[in-house]
Design a protein around this motif. Structure first.
Motif, mmCIF file in Angstrom:
data_model
loop_
_atom_site.group_PDB
_atom_site.id
_atom_site.type_symbol
_atom_site.label_atom_id
_atom_site.label_comp_id
_atom_site.label_asym_id
_atom_site.label_seq_id
_atom_site.Cartn_x
_atom_site.Cartn_y
_atom_site.Cartn_z
ATOM 1 N N ILE A 1 -31.253 72.743 45.421
ATOM 2 C CA ILE A 1 -31.583 73.376 46.695
ATOM 3 C C ILE A 1 -32.502 72.453 47.483
ATOM 4 N N SER A 2 -32.169 72.209 48.745
ATOM 5 C CA SER A 2 -33.005 71.405 49.630
ATOM 6 C C SER A 2 -33.624 72.341 50.665
ATOM 7 N N LEU A 3 -34.969 72.357 50.724
ATOM 8 C CA LEU A 3 -35.702 73.246 51.627
ATOM 9 C C LEU A 3 -36.581 72.435 52.575
ATOM 10 N N ALA A 4 -36.840 73.001 53.750
ATOM 11 C CA ALA A 4 -37.775 72.403 54.706
ATOM 12 C C ALA A 4 -38.786 73.458 55.108
ATOM 13 N N LYS B 1 -40.617 68.510 52.957
ATOM 14 C CA LYS B 1 -39.276 68.776 52.430
ATOM 15 C C LYS B 1 -39.401 68.966 50.919
ATOM 16 N N TYR B 2 -38.628 69.888 50.405
ATOM 17 C CA TYR B 2 -38.661 70.195 48.978
ATOM 18 C C TYR B 2 -37.247 70.144 48.415
ATOM 19 N N PHE C 1 -39.559 78.881 54.737
ATOM 20 C CA PHE C 1 -38.678 77.748 54.472
ATOM 21 C C PHE C 1 -37.281 77.939 55.063
ATOM 22 N N ASP C 2 -36.678 76.828 55.477
ATOM 23 C CA ASP C 2 -35.272 76.789 55.876
ATOM 24 C C ASP C 2 -34.475 76.171 54.742
ATOM 25 N N VAL C 3 -33.301 76.726 54.458
ATOM 26 C CA VAL C 3 -32.414 76.156 53.449
ATOM 27 C C VAL C 3 -31.552 75.105 54.128
ATOM 28 N N LYS C 4 -31.707 73.851 53.721
ATOM 29 C CA LYS C 4 -30.912 72.761 54.287
ATOM 30 C C LYS C 4 -29.596 72.588 53.534
#
Length: 196
Positions: free
Chosen positions: A55-58, A65-66, A183-186
């Motif tokens: 999972i890529s989060l912002a 960025k996570y 967070f936004d899910v990228k």
């Protein structure tokens, strides 16, 4: 059906879709033959187990960025990594994540030839769910039909592994923990492996 069961079934569905993608590509050197898109429905028949999430989060307020990796293992225990570092529940809480590795249950999905599906969750042993869903695969998308419908795009499929595209599912799961406020899910992917 409560939200956790919906998430569990969705997770299983994602795992299944991923398995289909891997099965549908051309032959690889390691013996994990790739499956053609037209053969996803044939390849999905069998039992699949969720292997992990990417999972890529912002962060909505900063430029942070996570990259979150969840490695699932029913027997020895699952683990969560963020930007390559293993995190425990206390560390996650300090970063604003109100969840733990237990919020990502290890599940199995069994797909039968007659388009029926059974889901299992590990809790000291594999236990079948009460719901009796059906499934269908069309145009590279796995759809699980039950009291709710879940669709997952198959990103890749080989005979024994599959990857699903699941950002909408992760966003829905994050809403339960109020993480979508921060967070936004990228991107989000679910990886599954064939076990039978």
């Amino acid at each position: 059906m409560n939200k956790m069961n919906i998430l569990k079934y969705f997770s299983l569905s994602l795992f299944l879709a991923a398995a289909i993608v891997f099965t549908g590509c051309s032959k690889s050197d390691d013996g994990n033959d790739k499956v053609e898109v037209a053969d996803y429905a044939k390849n999905i028949v069998g039992t699949w187990e969720m292997e992990g999430w990417s999972i890529s989060l912002a962060d909505k307020k900063t430029s942070a960025k996570y990259n979150v990796e969840v490695k699932l293992d029913a027997i020895s225990g699952s683990k969560i990594y963020m930007n390559g570092m293993e995190l425990d529940e206390k560390m996650l809480k300090g970063l604003g994540f109100k969840l733990s590795v237990d919020d990502f249950p290890v599940q199995r999905l069994q797909f039968d030839k007659d388009h029926k599906m059974t889901s299992y969750e590990y809790d000291g042993g594999w236990k079948a769910g009460d719901d009796k869903p059906t499934y269908d695969i069309k145009n590279g998308v796995l759809t699980i039909i039950s009291s709710y419908n879940i669709s997952m795009k198959i990103l890749s499929m080989e005979r024994n592994s599959c990857i699903f595209d699941v950002p909408a599912f992760v966003e829905e799961m994050m809403k339960d923990y109020k993480l979508t406020e921060k967070f936004d899910v990228k991107s989000a992917k679910l990886k599954m492996k064939r076990i039978g």
